[in-house]
Design an enzyme around this catalytic site. Structure first.
Site, mmCIF file in Angstrom:
data_model
loop_
_atom_site.group_PDB
_atom_site.id
_atom_site.type_symbol
_atom_site.label_atom_id
_atom_site.label_comp_id
_atom_site.label_asym_id
_atom_site.label_seq_id
_atom_site.Cartn_x
_atom_site.Cartn_y
_atom_site.Cartn_z
ATOM 1 C CE LYS A 21 1.918 -13.394 92.902
ATOM 2 N NZ LYS A 21 1.645 -13.519 91.494
ATOM 3 C CG ASN A 22 -2.133 -14.806 93.122
ATOM 4 O OD1 ASN A 22 -1.246 -14.078 92.504
ATOM 5 N ND2 ASN A 22 -2.008 -16.067 92.760
ATOM 6 N NE ARG A 92 -2.662 -15.179 83.379
ATOM 7 C CZ ARG A 92 -3.080 -15.227 81.965
ATOM 8 N NH1 ARG A 92 -2.329 -14.559 81.183
ATOM 9 N NH2 ARG A 92 -4.161 -15.696 81.874
ATOM 10 C CB CYS A 116 4.559 -17.570 85.388
ATOM 11 S SG CYS A 116 5.571 -16.543 86.854
ATOM 12 N NE ARG A 121 -1.023 -18.102 83.559
ATOM 13 C CZ ARG A 121 -0.439 -17.493 84.514
ATOM 14 N NH1 ARG A 121 0.897 -17.090 84.569
ATOM 15 N NH2 ARG A 121 -1.195 -17.290 85.682
ATOM 16 N N PRO A 122 -5.018 -18.619 77.919
ATOM 17 C CG PRO A 122 -6.768 -19.966 77.183
ATOM 18 C CD PRO A 122 -5.403 -20.072 78.032
ATOM 19 C CB ILE A 123 -8.151 -13.736 79.108
ATOM 20 C CG1 ILE A 123 -7.932 -13.271 77.894
ATOM 21 C CG2 ILE A 123 -6.760 -13.903 79.835
ATOM 22 C CD1 ILE A 123 -7.764 -11.567 78.041
ATOM 23 C CG ASP A 124 -11.238 -19.006 76.688
ATOM 24 O OD1 ASP A 124 -10.283 -18.956 77.274
ATOM 25 O OD2 ASP A 124 -12.268 -19.817 76.717
ATOM 26 C CD GLN A 125 -14.277 -20.140 79.778
ATOM 27 O OE1 GLN A 125 -15.447 -19.925 80.153
ATOM 28 N NE2 GLN A 125 -14.081 -20.527 78.754
ATOM 29 C CG ASP A 304 0.287 -20.641 92.152
ATOM 30 O OD1 ASP A 304 0.691 -21.107 90.868
ATOM 31 O OD2 ASP A 304 -0.140 -19.594 92.413
ATOM 32 C CB ILE A 326 -4.185 -25.953 87.037
ATOM 33 C CG1 ILE A 326 -4.570 -26.372 87.894
ATOM 34 C CG2 ILE A 326 -4.546 -24.413 86.534
ATOM 35 C CD1 ILE A 326 -6.169 -26.502 88.139
ATOM 36 N NE ARG A 396 5.954 -11.943 88.177
ATOM 37 C CZ ARG A 396 5.439 -12.614 87.415
ATOM 38 N NH1 ARG A 396 6.164 -13.186 86.445
ATOM 39 N NH2 ARG A 396 4.117 -12.808 87.503
#
Ligand code: UD1
Length: 429
Positions: A21-22, A92, A116, A121-125, A304, A326, A396
């Site tokens: 999936k990922n 996501r 989820c 879960r930031p996206i700063d990077q 996971d 994580i 999902r």
């Protein structure tokens, strides 16, 4: 939707693992970088994939489905770089549209990612990397807006080995002018798969799967046909299902090397694990033994797989611990396991499983995707009938989960919200 199941039956037989999936989500985003057609095979039929494809359709991508596990994509007629449909908000991986649209059109407006609720879960990077490639960014009405006159290769150091940021920056950098270096890159199998797919489209990416990824920008990408790797987490979930039900399962169509951390822990817990070229057989034993686990980026133990491991540790002999390094909010399933009689305690980022629990059937609620799958394993290991509610999460990420478990002998059924639960419980029990 909910699963109802009767536990206590050792799972036995063979199960075939679907595409990852990922990896699929990153690869689908990569496919829109070219105006030529791209064919993707071994696509898992899970709802995250169909939601992303629906979001693609809304911006003008033409999608054909020759069969259940393949898709032909043509992104020549994308009419907007604004992706803010309800579909995108559910996912996501909607964030991959930031990298892909920025990379192709130098402009992207995408709703903030969903997915989820397992932590902040930031996206700063991701944003830091896009800026280093020459983009300006700001937030507007719940959307991330990126804009660049041109994208120029850059030297990007990630503060943490983020899977999403690594893939997103590859998507944005493959057609940037000059060379990009991503340091402290994530090394998960799906990073390598997305890089291989991009290279098959004419990109020049070296080092995927290692700490440093080097990208030489190319002017354009072309169409390709690409087959997605098998899903490491689905495979691990079935390996764990064999262990907790004391069963004997051959998990087929996998890359055994991707499973090393999981295989090692199962052996430490007393299971017999035998590896073949593209399959692994797990034989459970009457007694599991405890161990300590710490989640880490690949090749460490995957976050996971953490809830599935928690189920095994409940039942094992001796005290075991899981340290989650994580995500900060990934122990919600532990309360559900307590309802089944598990003796557990959570202290910050460590869950303590006191072991020796004989799990009893209970009514449970899936708090997120992987935890939902773990609760199904707990139900299959427990005495009596269990119900796991809220399993839209599970759908999902797992293709035909109930059917695959049934083929191994499990008594499990997927019910719609309108179905008669009492009747189903009586029938299955
Ligand atoms: C991806 C997977 C998810 C998996 C996770 C870790 C997808 C769609 N999802 O999620 O199933 O659990 O990898 O293997 O592929 N972080 C930041 N800033 C950032 C990015 C990440 O602080 O900009 C932090 C996160 O909060 C987390 C850690 O870095 O603590 C790792 O996150 P990341 O690898 O990015 O996970 P996702 O891409 O969200």
């Amino acid at each position: 939707m909910r699963y109802v199941m009767k536990g206590g039956i050792p799972l036995a037989g063979e199960v075939t693992i679907s595409g990852a999936k990922n990896a699929a989500l990153g690869i689908l985003a990569a496919a829109i970088l070219t105006d030529e057609s791209v064919v993707i095979e071994n696509l898992p039929d899970v709802s995250d994939v169909s939601v992303l494809l629906s979001a693609f359709r809304e911006i003008g991508v033409v999608i054909e489905r020759p069969d259940r596990h393949s898709v032909r994509i043509n992104a020549a007629n994308i009419h907007t770089a604004v992706a803010d449909s309800p579909y995108i908000k559910k996912l996501r991986a909607g964030y991959y549209l930031l990298g892909a649209l920025l990379g192709k059109y130098h402009h992207a407006e995408v709703s903030m990612p969903g997915g989820c609720n397992i932590g902040n879960r930031p996206i700063d990077q991701h944003i830091k990397g896009f800026r280093m490639l020459g983009a300006h960014s700001h937030n507007e009405n719940g959307k991330v807006v990126l804009d660049a006159k041109e994208l120029k290769g850059s030297h990007i150091y990630l503060d943490m080995a983020s899977v999403g940021a690594t893939i997103n920056l590859m998507l944005a950098a493959v057609m940037a002018r000059g060379n990009t270096i991503i340091e402290n890159a994530a090394k998960e199998p799906h990073i390598v798969d997305v890089a291989n797919m991009l290279n098959s489209m004419g990109a020049r990416i070296k080092g995927a799967g290692m700490d440093v990824i080097r990208i030489s920008g190319v002017e354009r990408l072309h169409g390709t046909e690409y087959t997605i790797i098998p899903d490491q987490i689905e495979a691990g979930t079935f390996m764990m299902a064999a262990a907790v039900t004391k069963g004997d399962v051959l998990v087929r169509n996998i890359i055994p090397q991707h499973m090393d951390a999981i295989s090692a822990k199962l052996m430490e817990m007393g299971c017999e694990v035998t590896e073949h070229i593209d399959s692994i057989r797990v034989m459970g034993r009457p007694q599991l033994y405890s161990c300590n686990v710490k989640t880490l980026p690949y090749p460490g133990f995957p976050t996971d797989m953490q809830p599935q491991m928690g189920v095994a540790l409940c039942m094992a002999e001796g005290v075991g611990t899981i340290t989650e390094s994580i995500f900060e909010n990934r122990f919600k399933y532990v309360d559900e396991l307590s309802k089944m009689g598990a003796d557990t305690e959570v202290k910050g980022s460590v869950a303590i499983f006191k072991g020796h629990s004989r799990l009893k059937g209970a009514e449970l609620v899936a708090p997120d995707l992987r935890a939902g799958a773990a609760l199904v394993l707990a139900g299959l290991a427990a005495e009596g009938v269990s119900v796991v509610d809220g399993v839209d999460y599970v759908l999902r990420g797992y293709e035909d989960f109930a059917e695959k478990l049934q083929s191994l002998g499990a008594r499990i059924q997927l019910l719609d919200d309108g179905d008669d639960l009492q009747k189903a419980k009586l029938k299955i029990g």
